[in-house]
Motif scaffolding. Sequence first.
Motif, PDB file in Angstrom:
ATOM      1  N   ASN A  24      17.173  -4.808  67.933  1.00 24.42           N
ATOM      2  CA  ASN A  24      16.565  -5.513  66.795  1.00 24.42           C
ATOM      3  C   ASN A  24      17.404  -5.344  65.532  1.00 24.42           C
ATOM      4  N   GLN A  25      17.913  -4.134  65.322  1.00 18.89           N
ATOM      5  CA  GLN A  25      18.755  -3.894  64.149  1.00 18.89           C
ATOM      6  C   GLN A  25      20.065  -4.666  64.255  1.00 18.89           C
ATOM      7  N   ARG A  26      20.640  -4.734  65.466  1.00 18.98           N
ATOM      8  CA  ARG A  26      21.859  -5.501  65.662  1.00 18.98           C
ATOM      9  C   ARG A  26      21.608  -6.977  65.381  1.00 18.98           C
ATOM     10  N   ALA A  27      20.488  -7.484  65.838  1.00 22.37           N
ATOM     11  CA  ALA A  27      20.151  -8.889  65.607  1.00 22.37           C
ATOM     12  C   ALA A  27      19.973  -9.176  64.112  1.00 22.37           C
ATOM     13  N   ALA A  28      19.294  -8.295  63.410  1.00 21.02           N
ATOM     14  CA  ALA A  28      19.094  -8.480  61.968  1.00 21.02           C
ATOM     15  C   ALA A  28      20.427  -8.437  61.226  1.00 21.02           C
ATOM     16  N   MET A  29      21.271  -7.476  61.583  1.00 17.78           N
ATOM     17  CA  MET A  29      22.584  -7.368  60.948  1.00 17.78           C
ATOM     18  C   MET A  29      23.413  -8.623  61.225  1.00 17.78           C
ATOM     19  N   THR A  30      23.378  -9.103  62.456  1.00 15.98           N
ATOM     20  CA  THR A  30      24.140 -10.302  62.812  1.00 15.98           C
ATOM     21  C   THR A  30      23.639 -11.510  62.027  1.00 15.98           C
ATOM     22  N   ARG A  76      25.484  -1.210  70.258  1.00 19.37           N
ATOM     23  CA  ARG A  76      25.581  -1.231  71.719  1.00 19.37           C
ATOM     24  C   ARG A  76      25.678   0.191  72.271  1.00 19.37           C
ATOM     25  N   GLU A  77      26.466   1.024  71.600  1.00 16.68           N
ATOM     26  CA  GLU A  77      26.614   2.420  72.038  1.00 16.68           C
ATOM     27  C   GLU A  77      25.264   3.138  71.991  1.00 16.68           C
ATOM     28  N   VAL A 123      29.446 -11.478  82.560  1.00 15.74           N
ATOM     29  CA  VAL A 123      29.612 -11.524  81.102  1.00 15.74           C
ATOM     30  C   VAL A 123      28.681 -10.491  80.478  1.00 15.74           C
ATOM     31  N   ARG A 124      29.244  -9.629  79.682  1.00 17.22           N
ATOM     32  CA  ARG A 124      28.454  -8.594  79.023  1.00 17.22           C
ATOM     33  C   ARG A 124      28.014  -9.102  77.648  1.00 17.22           C
ATOM     34  N   LEU A 125      26.714  -9.030  77.398  1.00 18.94           N
ATOM     35  CA  LEU A 125      26.148  -9.564  76.167  1.00 18.94           C
ATOM     36  C   LEU A 125      26.755  -8.907  74.934  1.00 18.94           C
ATOM     37  N   HIS A 126      26.984  -7.618  74.985  1.00 17.54           N
ATOM     38  CA  HIS A 126      27.545  -6.935  73.812  1.00 17.54           C
ATOM     39  C   HIS A 126      28.951  -7.453  73.501  1.00 17.54           C
ATOM     40  N   GLN A 127      29.676  -7.900  74.513  1.00 13.19           N
ATOM     41  CA  GLN A 127      30.999  -8.463  74.270  1.00 13.19           C
ATOM     42  C   GLN A 127      30.895  -9.811  73.555  1.00 13.19           C
ATOM     43  N   LEU A 128      29.874 -10.579  73.875  1.00 13.60           N
ATOM     44  CA  LEU A 128      29.662 -11.850  73.170  1.00 13.60           C
ATOM     45  C   LEU A 128      29.341 -11.605  71.699  1.00 13.60           C
TER      46      LEU A 128
END
Length: 149
Positions: A24-30, A76-77, A123-128
């Motif tokens: 959720n935090q990654r999505a908000a930051m993005t 991701r980590e 395909v890894r989502l974190h790579q996208l």
Amino acid sequence: MATEHDILLQFWQEQRDQARQSENQRAAMTNIVLVVAAAGIGFVVRQGLGDRSNLPVTAGLMLLGLYGALASAKYRERFAMHMHEAKLMRRRLDALYPALGLEADRQAARDGHQRQHRLLYQVRLHQLWTSLHLGIALMGAALAVASIV
């Protein structure tokens, strides 16, 4: 008094919640990065590509994209750490209750999913997500070049 499985379930749920929070935090930051990047790109295009006064904005786009890529990789980590801990607890639950077949069912579901989605499974989502942010950095670099030339 809480039983062993109650304790494991509680810790498993906590790790899953922490993993979800990282996403959720990654999505908000993005989302923030995308809004700021779109504004920066719009500003540069409106000013005109040959205008050297765009260089601070294009440099900002490059830094923003690099920051987004780094932050996305860090989220991701953290996600992976929490999911690994949850997996260990799930395996303990499976060992406590082997008749439930938790691990066997999970593996069967994964195998079926992988067969059904052979290409996308690779395909890894974190790579996208990281690539999206690196694309913003590259766009900033391309706009910087266009502003100089």
